[in-house]
Design a protein around this motif. Structure first.
Motif, PDB file in Angstrom:
ATOM      1  N   ALA A   1       0.844  -1.195   0.000  1.00  9.99           N
ATOM      2  CA  ALA A   1       0.000   0.000   0.000  1.00  9.99           C
ATOM      3  C   ALA A   1       0.876   1.240   0.000  1.00  9.99           C
ATOM      4  CB  ALA A   1      -0.927  -0.003   1.218  1.00  9.99           C
ATOM      5  N   VAL A   2       0.274   2.376  -0.358  1.00 13.53           N
ATOM      6  CA  VAL A   2       0.968   3.661  -0.315  1.00 13.53           C
ATOM      7  C   VAL A   2       0.133   4.650   0.478  1.00 13.53           C
ATOM      8  CG1 VAL A   2       2.224   3.354  -2.477  1.00 13.53           C
ATOM      9  CG2 VAL A   2      -0.063   4.361  -2.523  1.00 13.53           C
TER      10      VAL A   2
ATOM     11  N   ASN B   1      -6.309  -5.080   2.318  1.00 16.45           N
ATOM     12  CA  ASN B   1      -4.847  -5.103   2.199  1.00 16.45           C
ATOM     13  C   ASN B   1      -4.227  -5.318   3.573  1.00 16.45           C
ATOM     14  OD1 ASN B   1      -2.326  -3.035   2.585  1.00 16.45           O
ATOM     15  ND2 ASN B   1      -2.146  -4.210   0.694  1.00 16.45           N
ATOM     16  N   PHE B   2      -3.170  -6.111   3.653  1.00 16.20           N
ATOM     17  CA  PHE B   2      -2.610  -6.469   4.957  1.00 16.20           C
ATOM     18  C   PHE B   2      -1.979  -5.277   5.670  1.00 16.20           C
ATOM     19  CE2 PHE B   2       1.346  -6.719   2.588  1.00 16.20           C
ATOM     20  CZ  PHE B   2       2.340  -6.474   3.520  1.00 16.20           C
TER      21      PHE B   2
ATOM     22  N   ALA C   1      -4.795  -3.239   7.052  1.00 18.25           N
ATOM     23  CA  ALA C   1      -5.390  -3.971   8.164  1.00 18.25           C
ATOM     24  C   ALA C   1      -4.506  -3.901   9.405  1.00 18.25           C
ATOM     25  CB  ALA C   1      -5.624  -5.428   7.767  1.00 18.25           C
ATOM     26  N   LEU C   2      -3.200  -3.981   9.229  1.00 19.57           N
ATOM     27  CA  LEU C   2      -2.276  -3.929  10.362  1.00 19.57           C
ATOM     28  C   LEU C   2      -2.249  -2.560  11.019  1.00 19.57           C
ATOM     29  CD1 LEU C   2       0.840  -5.932   9.088  1.00 19.57           C
ATOM     30  CD2 LEU C   2      -0.594  -6.523  11.051  1.00 19.57           C
ATOM     31  N   PHE C   3      -2.121  -1.501  10.208  1.00 17.75           N
ATOM     32  CA  PHE C   3      -1.858  -0.178  10.753  1.00 17.75           C
ATOM     33  C   PHE C   3      -3.075   0.746  10.743  1.00 17.75           C
ATOM     34  CE2 PHE C   3       2.421  -1.458   9.040  1.00 17.75           C
ATOM     35  CZ  PHE C   3       2.947  -1.776  10.287  1.00 17.75           C
ATOM     36  N   GLY C   4      -4.170   0.293  10.128  1.00 14.78           N
ATOM     37  CA  GLY C   4      -5.398   1.085  10.155  1.00 14.78           C
ATOM     38  C   GLY C   4      -5.414   2.196   9.126  1.00 14.78           C
TER      39      GLY C   4
ATOM     40  N   ILE D   1      -8.062 -10.635   5.003  1.00 17.29           N
ATOM     41  CA  ILE D   1      -6.893 -10.301   4.178  1.00 17.29           C
ATOM     42  C   ILE D   1      -6.258 -11.550   3.573  1.00 17.29           C
ATOM     43  CG2 ILE D   1      -6.360  -8.191   5.441  1.00 17.29           C
ATOM     44  CD1 ILE D   1      -4.174  -9.841   6.880  1.00 17.29           C
ATOM     45  N   GLY D   2      -6.576 -12.724   4.133  1.00 15.52           N
ATOM     46  CA  GLY D   2      -5.938 -13.950   3.663  1.00 15.52           C
ATOM     47  C   GLY D   2      -4.522 -14.075   4.185  1.00 15.52           C
TER      48      GLY D   2
END
Length: 382
Positions: free
Chosen positions: A65-66, A174-175, A178-181, A257-258
């Motif tokens: 992601a960006v 996207n992981f 999902a991780l960082f919000g 996210i898989g």
């Protein structure tokens, strides 16, 4: 058994030599007062950025992601590539789609106004003026490459309704997001809760800022003009830090996210091995941890920073006393307040009071395996 809560906690003791890993607005190393004394500090934002850079080593670009204000241009390039649309029209439809999603567009800065930069053809296409000023989103937006691609497809197909465009984005989780919000004040439907938390790293002991007075010589100076070509002062400190992070595995799973087990391992590896790059060239401060303790918990995440509320006082190094203090505090916490973890693993010396030390790669393999088994067992129980 259906385990409703599942957390992975990471506790790291790491020594950093003279450095300025993370600076404040004055150029000084960041600090915090804790336990009545000044501690070295590295912000969670700095370390999360370093982790996202580390992800690039093990994930393909399309999986990442960006975070940018230039999403208009990224989306327009994708539309142009997929449809053959010319640049002005691609920029126009890209900007309109983002406005429909609720984003505020900030006019590009330059000598000419937007009206002067824009000319109209029969179809109302926009053209950039000679100064190439770019319109940008007013705020940063976190979006994955896959979401940009899917949004471009939807725009090309003629999707214009805001709710349709939101669905397109939400259908491609996207992981990293999902991780960082993701915060989206302009459209709460795009908001994403973070499945991980990263604490500000602090030194386990008191620190004092020091100053490096340096000179730079002019290689081409003449004999009549000898001396330094530049003088400067850089602030720095050195410390042994306690670092902590946690992942809510169930939240990751909920966001569909898989490959949750792979994501947890990737987060672990990035948190353990990454390093913020502040003033890295003059200090070469890249180190690896002295000790890493990882737990898988089914009750709640537990930060052990209280182990260092009383600053360690030592004249013979801080690493070993910090590890021993962590071991002691963790065991007391298990005796008095929380259950011992379902699984625990560690790497480094002096962890015998908690777990058997194994090489980091072995522990990463075990972590991935444990998470996969726990998720599979839950799925089988449904």
């Amino acid at each position: 058994m259906d385990v409703k809560r599942l957390f992975v906690d990471f506790h790291v003791i790491q020594t950093v030599p003279p450095s300025c890993v993370n600076r404040d607005d004055t150029g000084s190393p960041k600090t915090a007062t804790y336990g009545g004394v000044t501690r070295a500090r590295v912000s969670s934002q700095a370390w999360k950025h370093a982790m996202r850079e580390y992800f690039k080593l093990s994930w393909a670009e399309e999986d990442l992601a960006v975070r940018s204000r230039r999403i208009i241009q990224e989306l327009a390039e994708e539309i142009k590539r997929k449809s053959g649309m010319d640049s002005p029209e691609a920029l126009e439809v890209s900007e309109k789609a983002l406005q429909d999603l609720g984003f505020v567009i900030q006019e590009g800065e330059g000598e000419e106004s937007k009206e002067e930069r824009t000319t109209k053809s029969g179809k109302g296409k926009k053209k950039q003026g000679k100064n190439n000023a770019e319109d940008k989103l007013k705020t940063l937006f976190f979006i994955s490459r896959a979401q940009i691609s899917a949004l471009a497809d939807a725009i090309i197909k003629g999707y214009t309704k805001s709710e349709d465009l939101v669905d397109v984005l939400n259908e491609h989780p996207n992981f990293e997001i999902a991780l960082f919000g993701r915060m989206a004040a302009s459209n709460h439907a795009l908001k994403c809760d973070a499945a991980s938390q990263v604490a500000h790293s602090i030194s386990t002991h008191e620190v004092h800022t020091e100053f490096d007075y340096f000179t730079a010589l002019d290689d081409l100076s003449t004999e009549e003009n000898l001396g330094a070509g530049h003088l400067g002062i850089v602030e720095f400190n050195s410390s042994t830090m306690y670092r902590y992070a946690t992942i809510n595995v169930r939240e990751l799973e909920r966001q569909q996210i898989g490959e949750v087990d792979r994501v947890v391992r990737s987060f672990a590896e990035a948190f353990i091995y990454s390093m913020p790059t502040g003033r890295q060239n003059p200090f070469a401060n890249r180190t690896v941890p002295d000790a890493v303790y990882i737990t898988i918990r089914e009750d709640q995440p537990v930060n052990f920073c209280g182990a260092f509320e009383e600053a360690i006082n030592s004249s013979n190094g801080y690493s070993k006393p910090s590890i021993l203090r962590l071991v002691e505090y963790a065991n007391k916490s298990y005796q008095n307040f929380v259950e011992a973890p379902k699984y625990e693993m560690g790497t480094g010396e002096d962890l015998e009071g908690l777990c058997v030390s194994k090489p980091m790669k072995k522990n990463l393999d075990l972590l991935e395996e444990y998470v996969r088994d726990l998720l599979n067992n839950t799925e089988a129980a449904k």
